[in-house]
Design a protein around this motif. Structure first.
Motif, PDB file in Angstrom:
ATOM      1  N   ALA A   1       0.812  -1.228   0.000  1.00 54.04           N
ATOM      2  CA  ALA A   1       0.000   0.000   0.000  1.00 54.04           C
ATOM      3  C   ALA A   1       0.841   1.272   0.000  1.00 54.04           C
ATOM      4  CB  ALA A   1      -0.924   0.005   1.214  1.00 54.04           C
TER       5      ALA A   1
ATOM      6  N   ARG B 107       0.378   2.696  -6.117  1.00 54.30           N
ATOM      7  CA  ARG B 107       0.756   1.952  -4.913  1.00 54.30           C
ATOM      8  C   ARG B 107       1.644   0.812  -5.398  1.00 54.30           C
ATOM      9  NH1 ARG B 107      -2.723   3.011  -0.407  1.00 54.30           N
ATOM     10  NH2 ARG B 107      -3.803   4.939  -0.921  1.00 54.30           N
TER      11      ARG B 107
ATOM     12  N   SER C  77      -5.758  -0.224   4.109  1.00 53.47           N
ATOM     13  CA  SER C  77      -5.401   0.654   2.984  1.00 53.47           C
ATOM     14  C   SER C  77      -5.348  -0.112   1.660  1.00 53.47           C
ATOM     15  CB  SER C  77      -4.074   1.370   3.247  1.00 53.47           C
ATOM     16  OG  SER C  77      -3.115   0.454   3.695  1.00 53.47           O
TER      17      SER C  77
ATOM     18  N   THR D   8      -4.091   1.763 -11.837  1.00 55.63           N
ATOM     19  CA  THR D   8      -4.212   2.161 -10.438  1.00 55.63           C
ATOM     20  C   THR D   8      -5.596   2.758 -10.224  1.00 55.63           C
ATOM     21  OG1 THR D   8      -3.150   3.371  -8.630  1.00 55.63           O
ATOM     22  CG2 THR D   8      -3.258   4.515 -10.765  1.00 55.63           C
ATOM     23  N   ARG D   9      -5.960   2.928  -8.975  1.00 55.42           N
ATOM     24  CA  ARG D   9      -7.231   3.606  -8.684  1.00 55.42           C
ATOM     25  C   ARG D   9      -6.994   5.104  -8.854  1.00 55.42           C
ATOM     26  NH1 ARG D   9     -11.916   3.230  -5.725  1.00 55.42           N
ATOM     27  NH2 ARG D   9     -11.555   1.080  -5.088  1.00 55.42           N
TER      28      ARG D   9
ATOM     29  N   HIS E 149      -7.822   0.467  -1.563  1.00 58.77           N
ATOM     30  CA  HIS E 149      -7.217   0.775  -2.861  1.00 58.77           C
ATOM     31  C   HIS E 149      -7.687  -0.198  -3.939  1.00 58.77           C
ATOM     32  CE1 HIS E 149      -4.319   2.326  -5.702  1.00 58.77           C
ATOM     33  NE2 HIS E 149      -3.892   1.097  -5.935  1.00 58.77           N
TER      34      HIS E 149
END
Length: 372
Positions: free
Chosen positions: A29, A37, A64, A274-275, A68
Motif C-alpha cells: 500500500a 501503490r 489501505s 491504479t485507482r 485501494h
C-alpha cells in the motif's frame, strides 16, 4: 498458446521492515511515484498477461490495500469470467514467527484447490518490475521443469537488497540453493520471489511445509525442493526494485525521475493500472520553480522543488525549498521551510521546524499526521 494460471500475490515476509512507513500500512500500500501503490505493479503485470483469477494475500493492517483495490475493476480484469479476490488471514500478529506465507495459504487452501487452473504464478507485493507472465509460463512449460524462479542480476547486493533471497545457480541455470542476502558480495542473483509451477505442486509444497515446520516460509520449501526437484532460474531484464528498507523505497522513487530509467518500466502497451482519484490540476503560483520532479494533481506550489516527488493535494509554501525528497499526499509545508533528502508521510504539517535534512545515506522520515 496462452496458458491459464492462477495469480497469487504474496505479502512481504515478516522479517522485512521499512522504517516509519510500515507503521501505518503494508508495503503493497506504499505510495509510489505519487500516484501508484506498490501493489499496482504485480496486479497490472498479471492483468496484462491475461491472468484473470488473482488471489491477493493480506496480513497485518490490510485496510489501505482493501480500500485501494476495491472491486478491482480498475485493473482491467474481465469481471464476467475473472476475479480479483482478497485473501485474509486470521491468526497471526505482524511479527509472529507463525506469520508466514505458508500459513496464509493453509488458511485459504480450499479456495486454491477450487480454482480451475493448471498453473500458479506467484509474485510479491513489495517489488516493482514489469514482466509478461505468459513468457515466463511459456519458458516453464517448454523446459518441462518443476519450478521456475525469476531472478535479477545485481551488482549492489552489499548495500541494497538486504533481506531478499539470492539464488545459487549452476551453469545450466539450475537453482542449487536459496539463501538470504547477507551483503557479503556485490554481485548476486536476487530472487524476485516470483515462481511458476503446477497448481498440484504448489498445493503439495504447502501441505509438506506444514509437516516439516510451522515456521517455514514458501522460500524455505523451495530451498528444500532444490535437492530433489528440477528448479530453474529465469533471468529478468529491465527495471527492478525491491522495497525492503526506507533506503530502498527512497532510491526506487528518486531513480525513476531519470527519463531513461522510467522508460524501462513504463512502456506503451503495458499499462500500470491504479485507482484514480479525481482532482484538479496542480497550481504553480508566480515565483515558484520546479526542476526534474513529479508533481501530482491538486497540489499548490509556491516555493522551489528540485529532484523530488510531490503527492496529491500537497501545499508547498512561499520561499520553501524541497530538494531530493518524497512528500506524500496532503502534507503541508509552510513558508521558508527547507527539506532535503527526506520522506514526509501523509498529512504531516511542517511549520515551526525550518530545516529537515539528512546527511547520511538514509533519508530523514517525518511521521504521518505529525506537526513539526
Amino acid at each position: 498458446m496462452a496458458h491459464k494460471a492462477l495469480g497469487v500475490i504474496n505479502s512481504a515476509p515478516n522479517y522485512i521492515r521499512v522504517e516509519g512507513l510500515h507503521d501505518y500500512r503494508p508495503i503493497g500500500a506504499f505510495s509510489f511515484l505519487g500516484r501508484f501503490r506498490v501493489i499496482d505493479f504485480p496486479i497490472s503485470n498479471m492483468s496484462n498477461s491475461g491472468l484473470d483469477k488473482i488471489h491477493v494475500y493480506l496480513n497485518s493492517r490490510p485496510r489501505s490495500i482493501v480500500e485501494h483495490i476495491g472491486s478491482g475493476r480498475h485493473y482491467n480484469i474481465n469481471s464476467k469470467r475473472g476475479s480479483l479476490q482478497m485473501m485474509f488471514t486470521q491468526n497471526n500478529g505482524a511479527s509472529s514467527i507463525y506469520n508466514t506465507d505458508i500459513n496464509a495459504y493453509m488458511e485459504n487452501i480450499e479456495q486454491i484447490e477450487r480454482t480451475p487452473r493448471d498453473y500458479v504464478v506467484i509474485a510479491p507485493s513489495y517489488m516493482v518490475y514489469k514482466q509478461d507472465f505468459q513468457q515466463l509460463l511459456d519458458f516453464h512449460v517448454s523446459t518441462g521443469t518443476d519450478i521456475t524462479i525469476m531472478y535479477h542480476k545485481v551488482d549492489q547486493a552489499k548495500d541494497y537488497y538486504r533481506g531478499c533471497n539470492i539464488l545459487n545457480l549452476n551453469k545450466q541455470k539450475g537453482v542449487s540453493s536459496i539463501e538470504r542476502n547477507m551483503g557479503t558480495a556485490k554481485e548476486k542473483n536476487i530472487s524476485m520471489d516470483t515462481y511458476v509451477m503446477s497448481k498440484e505442486l504448489f498445493l503439495y509444497l504447502i501441505k509438506r511445509a506444514r509437516n516439516e515446520s510451522s515456521a517455514y516460509s514458501f522460500a524455505d520449501m523451495l530451498n528444500i525442493a532444490c535437492n530433489d526437484m528440477d528448479v530453474r532460474g529465469y533471468l529478468h531484464k529491465g527495471y527492478f526494485a525491491a522495497i525492503t528498507s526506507l533506503d530502498d523505497y527512497y532510491r526506487a522513487n528518486i531513480e525513476l525521475l531519470d527519463y531513461s530509467t522510467a522508460n524501462e518500466l513504463f512502456r506503451p502497451g503495458w499499462q500500470i493500472y491504479t485507482r484514480t482519484t479525481d482532482a484538479c490540476p496542480s497550481k504553480y503560483v508566480s515565483g515558484s520553480s520546479v526542476k526534474n520532479s513529479m508533481i501530482c494533481n491538486g497540489s499548490i506550489i509556491e516555493g522551489r522543488v528540485e529532484n523530488s516527488i510531490i503527492g496529491r493535494n500537497v501545499h508547498i509554501g512561499q520561499g520553501a525549498v524541497i530538494k531530493d525528497s518524497i512528500i506524500l499526499s496532503y502534507a503541508d509545508i509552510a513558508e521558508g521551510v527547507r527539506i532535503e533528502r527526506a520522506v514526509v508521510d501523509k498529512w504531516a504539517e511542517i511549520k515551526k521546524l525550518k530545516t529537515i535534512a539528512s546527511n547520511g545515506v538514509t533519508p530523514t522520515y517525518v511521521k504521518r499526521n505529525d506537526i513539526l
